[in-house]
Design an enzyme around this catalytic site. Structure first.
Site, PDB file in Angstrom:
ATOM      1  N   ASP A   1       0.657  -1.150   0.270  1.00 59.29           N
ATOM      2  CA  ASP A   1       0.041  -0.092  -0.110  1.00 59.29           C
ATOM      3  C   ASP A   1       0.772   1.541  -0.287  1.00 59.29           C
ATOM      4  O   ASP A   1       2.537   1.696   0.083  1.00 59.29           O
ATOM      5  CB  ASP A   1      -1.063   0.264   0.895  1.00 59.29           C
ATOM      6  CG  ASP A   1      -1.697  -0.517   1.591  1.00 59.29           C
ATOM      7  OD1 ASP A   1      -2.280  -1.278   0.048  1.00 59.29           O
ATOM      8  OD2 ASP A   1      -2.627  -1.091   2.169  1.00 59.29           O
TER       9      ASP A   1
ATOM     10  N   GLN B   1      -0.595   7.227  -6.684  1.00 57.91           N
ATOM     11  CA  GLN B   1      -1.518   8.078  -5.671  1.00 57.91           C
ATOM     12  C   GLN B   1      -1.375   9.265  -6.830  1.00 57.91           C
ATOM     13  O   GLN B   1      -1.140  10.340  -7.194  1.00 57.91           O
ATOM     14  CB  GLN B   1      -1.517   8.160  -4.753  1.00 57.91           C
ATOM     15  CG  GLN B   1      -1.486   7.050  -3.483  1.00 57.91           C
ATOM     16  CD  GLN B   1      -0.495   7.871  -2.029  1.00 57.91           C
ATOM     17  OE1 GLN B   1       0.758   8.701  -2.847  1.00 57.91           O
ATOM     18  NE2 GLN B   1      -1.526   7.122  -1.349  1.00 57.91           N
TER      19      GLN B   1
ATOM     20  N   ARG C   1      -0.720  -0.771  -8.551  1.00 62.62           N
ATOM     21  CA  ARG C   1      -2.660  -0.712  -7.362  1.00 62.62           C
ATOM     22  C   ARG C   1      -2.585   1.483  -8.180  1.00 62.62           C
ATOM     23  O   ARG C   1      -1.912   1.712  -7.200  1.00 62.62           O
ATOM     24  CB  ARG C   1      -2.377  -0.836  -6.840  1.00 62.62           C
ATOM     25  CG  ARG C   1      -4.483  -0.354  -6.406  1.00 62.62           C
ATOM     26  CD  ARG C   1      -4.465  -0.602  -4.385  1.00 62.62           C
ATOM     27  NE  ARG C   1      -4.772  -1.530  -3.659  1.00 62.62           N
ATOM     28  CZ  ARG C   1      -4.068  -1.780  -3.087  1.00 62.62           C
ATOM     29  NH1 ARG C   1      -3.661  -1.277  -2.137  1.00 62.62           N
ATOM     30  NH2 ARG C   1      -4.469  -3.040  -2.799  1.00 62.62           N
TER      31      ARG C   1
ATOM     32  N   GLY D   1      -5.399   8.029  -3.843  1.00 63.63           N
ATOM     33  CA  GLY D   1      -4.730   8.648  -3.003  1.00 63.63           C
ATOM     34  C   GLY D   1      -5.202   9.051  -1.742  1.00 63.63           C
ATOM     35  O   GLY D   1      -6.293  10.133  -2.437  1.00 63.63           O
TER      36      GLY D   1
ATOM     37  N   HIS E   1     -14.083   3.797  -6.448  1.00 67.41           N
ATOM     38  CA  HIS E   1     -15.326   3.509  -6.789  1.00 67.41           C
ATOM     39  C   HIS E   1     -15.769   4.464  -8.243  1.00 67.41           C
ATOM     40  O   HIS E   1     -17.250   4.878  -7.971  1.00 67.41           O
ATOM     41  CB  HIS E   1     -16.194   3.312  -5.804  1.00 67.41           C
ATOM     42  CG  HIS E   1     -14.725   2.833  -5.003  1.00 67.41           C
ATOM     43  ND1 HIS E   1     -13.980   3.714  -4.416  1.00 67.41           N
ATOM     44  CD2 HIS E   1     -15.243   1.537  -4.310  1.00 67.41           C
ATOM     45  CE1 HIS E   1     -13.614   2.442  -3.008  1.00 67.41           C
ATOM     46  NE2 HIS E   1     -14.078   1.224  -3.377  1.00 67.41           N
TER      47      HIS E   1
ATOM     48  N   ARG F   1     -10.385   7.027   8.304  1.00 65.98           N
ATOM     49  CA  ARG F   1     -10.674   7.860   6.839  1.00 65.98           C
ATOM     50  C   ARG F   1     -12.327   7.507   5.778  1.00 65.98           C
ATOM     51  O   ARG F   1     -11.979   8.148   4.669  1.00 65.98           O
ATOM     52  CB  ARG F   1      -9.170   7.044   6.273  1.00 65.98           C
ATOM     53  CG  ARG F   1      -7.646   7.546   6.666  1.00 65.98           C
ATOM     54  CD  ARG F   1      -7.176   7.358   6.056  1.00 65.98           C
ATOM     55  NE  ARG F   1      -6.904   5.831   5.818  1.00 65.98           N
ATOM     56  CZ  ARG F   1      -5.429   5.321   6.564  1.00 65.98           C
ATOM     57  NH1 ARG F   1      -5.136   5.965   7.836  1.00 65.98           N
ATOM     58  NH2 ARG F   1      -5.584   3.415   6.359  1.00 65.98           N
ATOM     59  N   ARG F   2     -13.074   5.803   6.163  1.00 66.17           N
ATOM     60  CA  ARG F   2     -13.298   5.889   5.446  1.00 66.17           C
ATOM     61  C   ARG F   2     -14.576   5.904   5.174  1.00 66.17           C
ATOM     62  O   ARG F   2     -15.588   6.743   4.755  1.00 66.17           O
ATOM     63  CB  ARG F   2     -13.949   4.008   5.629  1.00 66.17           C
ATOM     64  CG  ARG F   2     -12.851   2.891   4.834  1.00 66.17           C
ATOM     65  CD  ARG F   2     -12.161   2.401   4.008  1.00 66.17           C
ATOM     66  NE  ARG F   2     -11.818   3.735   2.805  1.00 66.17           N
ATOM     67  CZ  ARG F   2     -10.425   3.703   3.012  1.00 66.17           C
ATOM     68  NH1 ARG F   2      -9.775   3.030   3.434  1.00 66.17           N
ATOM     69  NH2 ARG F   2     -10.181   5.010   1.829  1.00 66.17           N
TER      70      ARG F   2
HETATM   71  P1  FDA Z   1     -14.024   9.202  -4.947  1.00 60.69           P
HETATM   72  O1  FDA Z   1     -14.035   9.277  -3.191  1.00 60.69           O
HETATM   73  O2  FDA Z   1     -14.791   9.958  -5.303  1.00 60.69           O
HETATM   74  O3  FDA Z   1     -15.490   8.031  -4.691  1.00 60.69           O
HETATM   75  C1  FDA Z   1     -16.511   7.625  -5.209  1.00 60.69           C
HETATM   76  C2  FDA Z   1     -18.038   7.650  -5.025  1.00 60.69           C
HETATM   77  O4  FDA Z   1     -17.801   5.982  -4.067  1.00 60.69           O
HETATM   78  C3  FDA Z   1     -18.800   7.979  -4.135  1.00 60.69           C
HETATM   79  O5  FDA Z   1     -19.004   9.351  -4.444  1.00 60.69           O
HETATM   80  C4  FDA Z   1     -19.568   7.119  -3.409  1.00 60.69           C
HETATM   81  O6  FDA Z   1     -20.604   6.905  -3.917  1.00 60.69           O
HETATM   82  C5  FDA Z   1     -18.210   5.950  -2.932  1.00 60.69           C
HETATM   83  N1  FDA Z   1     -17.849   5.922  -1.776  1.00 60.69           N
HETATM   84  C6  FDA Z   1     -16.158   6.600  -1.967  1.00 60.69           C
HETATM   85  N2  FDA Z   1     -16.198   5.826  -0.565  1.00 60.69           N
HETATM   86  C7  FDA Z   1     -17.130   6.024  -0.219  1.00 60.69           C
HETATM   87  C8  FDA Z   1     -17.332   4.891   1.243  1.00 60.69           C
HETATM   88  N3  FDA Z   1     -16.112   5.077   2.032  1.00 60.69           N
HETATM   89  N4  FDA Z   1     -18.483   4.911   1.814  1.00 60.69           N
HETATM   90  C9  FDA Z   1     -19.462   4.877   0.822  1.00 60.69           C
HETATM   91  N5  FDA Z   1     -18.864   5.419  -0.086  1.00 60.69           N
HETATM   92  C10 FDA Z   1     -18.162   5.518  -0.824  1.00 60.69           C
HETATM   93  N6  FDA Z   1      -5.583   5.141  -0.952  1.00 60.69           N
HETATM   94  C11 FDA Z   1      -4.414   5.515  -0.381  1.00 60.69           C
HETATM   95  O7  FDA Z   1      -4.077   6.679  -0.493  1.00 60.69           O
HETATM   96  N7  FDA Z   1      -3.051   4.605  -0.895  1.00 60.69           N
HETATM   97  C12 FDA Z   1      -3.475   3.272  -0.987  1.00 60.69           C
HETATM   98  O8  FDA Z   1      -2.681   2.134  -0.612  1.00 60.69           O
HETATM   99  C13 FDA Z   1      -4.880   2.796  -1.198  1.00 60.69           C
HETATM  100  N8  FDA Z   1      -5.065   1.745  -1.514  1.00 60.69           N
HETATM  101  C14 FDA Z   1      -6.797   0.722  -2.295  1.00 60.69           C
HETATM  102  C15 FDA Z   1      -7.120   0.599  -2.140  1.00 60.69           C
HETATM  103  C16 FDA Z   1      -8.643  -0.316  -2.560  1.00 60.69           C
HETATM  104  C17 FDA Z   1      -8.600  -1.597  -3.500  1.00 60.69           C
HETATM  105  C18 FDA Z   1      -9.429   1.061  -2.958  1.00 60.69           C
HETATM  106  C19 FDA Z   1     -10.622   0.551  -4.144  1.00 60.69           C
HETATM  107  C20 FDA Z   1      -8.808   2.629  -2.377  1.00 60.69           C
HETATM  108  C21 FDA Z   1      -7.512   2.694  -1.860  1.00 60.69           C
HETATM  109  N9  FDA Z   1      -7.313   3.461  -2.101  1.00 60.69           N
HETATM  110  C22 FDA Z   1      -5.904   3.709  -1.269  1.00 60.69           C
HETATM  111  C23 FDA Z   1      -7.883   5.273  -1.117  1.00 60.69           C
HETATM  112  C24 FDA Z   1      -8.063   5.630  -2.221  1.00 60.69           C
HETATM  113  O9  FDA Z   1      -7.173   6.349  -2.569  1.00 60.69           O
HETATM  114  C25 FDA Z   1      -9.342   6.833  -2.619  1.00 60.69           C
HETATM  115  O10 FDA Z   1      -9.244   7.656  -1.305  1.00 60.69           O
HETATM  116  C26 FDA Z   1     -11.153   6.507  -2.085  1.00 60.69           C
HETATM  117  O11 FDA Z   1     -10.878   4.320  -2.843  1.00 60.69           O
HETATM  118  C27 FDA Z   1     -11.990   6.622  -2.682  1.00 60.69           C
HETATM  119  O12 FDA Z   1     -11.891   7.232  -4.573  1.00 60.69           O
HETATM  120  P2  FDA Z   1     -12.090   6.605  -5.389  1.00 60.69           P
HETATM  121  O13 FDA Z   1     -11.887   6.938  -6.246  1.00 60.69           O
HETATM  122  O14 FDA Z   1     -13.534   5.692  -5.080  1.00 60.69           O
HETATM  123  O15 FDA Z   1     -13.799   8.026  -5.702  1.00 60.69           O
END
Ligand code: FDA
Length: 299
Positions: free
Chosen positions: A125, A155, A172, A176, A215, A276-277
């Site tokens: 990660d 990221q 991956r 970020g 997502h 964070r989530r």
């Molecule tokens: P965005 O945050 O805009 O989300 C898009 C949509 O997804 C939202 O509008 C909502 O509908 C839904 N959604 C997103 N998060 C939600 C939540 N918590 N609860 C409910 N709905 C939600 N980062 C990092 O810095 N280092 C890492 O190693 C990793 N590893 C990693 C692994 C995997 C498998 C994933 C999917 C993500 C990561 N991340 C990460 C986190 C990543 O950087 C990012 O913060 C999140 O994925 C949210 O960004 P999105 O691209 O999903 O877009």
């Protein structure tokens, strides 16, 4: 994110831990490996792969870092023993990165070697920007030493990311999660998306295997277009999502024949990950409101 949601996301660190725990329960498989195994099995039954994360941050001594590494050895053994379709995701600060470089390298190398022997894979990660150089360096060192069963994370938020992508085999790609200063990171959502799209293009152009971790519908659509345009077979890339986030969109990707890997965290150090989530949940205000009403009704 709406104004109220943003305000609540900011004050989350002040919310009592039991409330955070309850609100974040869908993002975490449980406290123990016993809790995580059935979650991974269910995902496998649904046609999804998993990557298992042992929650552990804020490591303050070598013993704690060693414990985390041992926990990963147990996860690898269990994955093999139960024939689960899963790999592992590790955080280098959990292995002692901020204590001692050599300690971290030893813990990482031990886990990567164990994974290699068992035919498994380790994803490192990416944490905040203070760790980016060291993380890429350790990854490159192990890779140059013959370990091909490892990959890193880039990221899109960081301005350096497109340059970092060069030459990496297995990445991956995510937006970020760590908020970083303007000098080194894009602040605007559209700029972060543009960086994600450009980096994905560069990675696919150089033949990297990419875990497309988002997502965000706009980015999923762009990724689908990019893999279609290249005629890539589904074993040349995968989508990745977090446990408890947009599961039905994940089901659709699987139904359409794409690989999907779900990030499955478990452990007793659930707090930082949960905050964070929740901070990313665009409906956090609604969550908090429902929980408050339930608690008041339960009194
Ligand atoms: P965005 O945050 O805009 O989300 C898009 C949509 O997804 C939202 O509008 C909502 O509908 C839904 N959604 C997103 N998060 C939600 C939540 N918590 N609860 C409910 N709905 C939600 N980062 C990092 O810095 N280092 C890492 O190693 C990793 N590893 C990693 C692994 C995997 C498998 C994933 C999917 C993500 C990561 N991340 C990460 C986190 C990543 O950087 C990012 O913060 C999140 O994925 C949210 O960004 P999105 O691209 O999903 O877009």
């Amino acid at each position: 994110m709406a104004l109220l949601d943003r305000a609540i996301a900011r004050v989350l660190p002040a919310v009592p831990k039991p409330v955070v725990r309850r609100l974040a329960s869908s993002y975490i498989a449980g406290s123990t490996l016993e809790d995580a195994v059935p979650v991974v099995r269910r995902l496998n039954d649904e046609g999804k792969l998993a990557t298992v994360d042992v929650l552990g941050e804020e490591i303050t001594n070598a013993h704690a870092a060693h414990e985390i590494a041992q926990a990963y050895h147990r996860v690898l053994a269990r994955i093999e023993g139960e024939k689960l379709n899963a790999n592992i995701s590790v955080k280098l600060t959990g292995f002692g990165l901020e204590l001692d470089d050599a300690l971290c390298r030893d813990n990482l190398a031990g886990v990567v070697e164990d994974a290699r022997v068992r035919g498994n894979f380790v994803r490192i990660d990416m944490e905040d920007s203070s760790t980016t150089d060291a993380t890429l360096r350790l990854y490159r060192e192990l890779h140059a030493g013959g370990y091909t069963n490892i990959g890193v994370v880039l990221q899109a938020r960081l301005r350096r990311t497109l340059a970092d992508a060069s030459g990496l085999e297995n990445v991956r790609l995510c937006k970020g999660i760590y908020l970083e200063p303007e000098e080194i990171a894009y602040q605007d959502a559209d700029e972060i998306r543009a960086s994600f799209r450009a980096t994905l293009r560069a990675l696919l152009d150089q033949g990297s295997y990419v875990g497309i971790a988002t997502h965000d519908e706009e980015l999923i659509a762009d990724a689908l277009a990019q893999v279609r345009e290249r005629g890539l077979s589904p074993d040349r890339y995968e989508f990745q999502m977090l446990l408890g986030v947009r599961a039905s969109r994940g089901d659709e990707l699987v139904r359409d024949g794409h690989r999907l890997r779900i990030y499955v965290p478990f452990g007793t150090h659930w707090y930082e990950y949960s905050v964070r989530r929740l901070q990313e949940n665009p409906k956090i205000a609604g969550y908090v409101a429902v929980d408050t009403v339930r608690r008041l009704a339960g009194r």
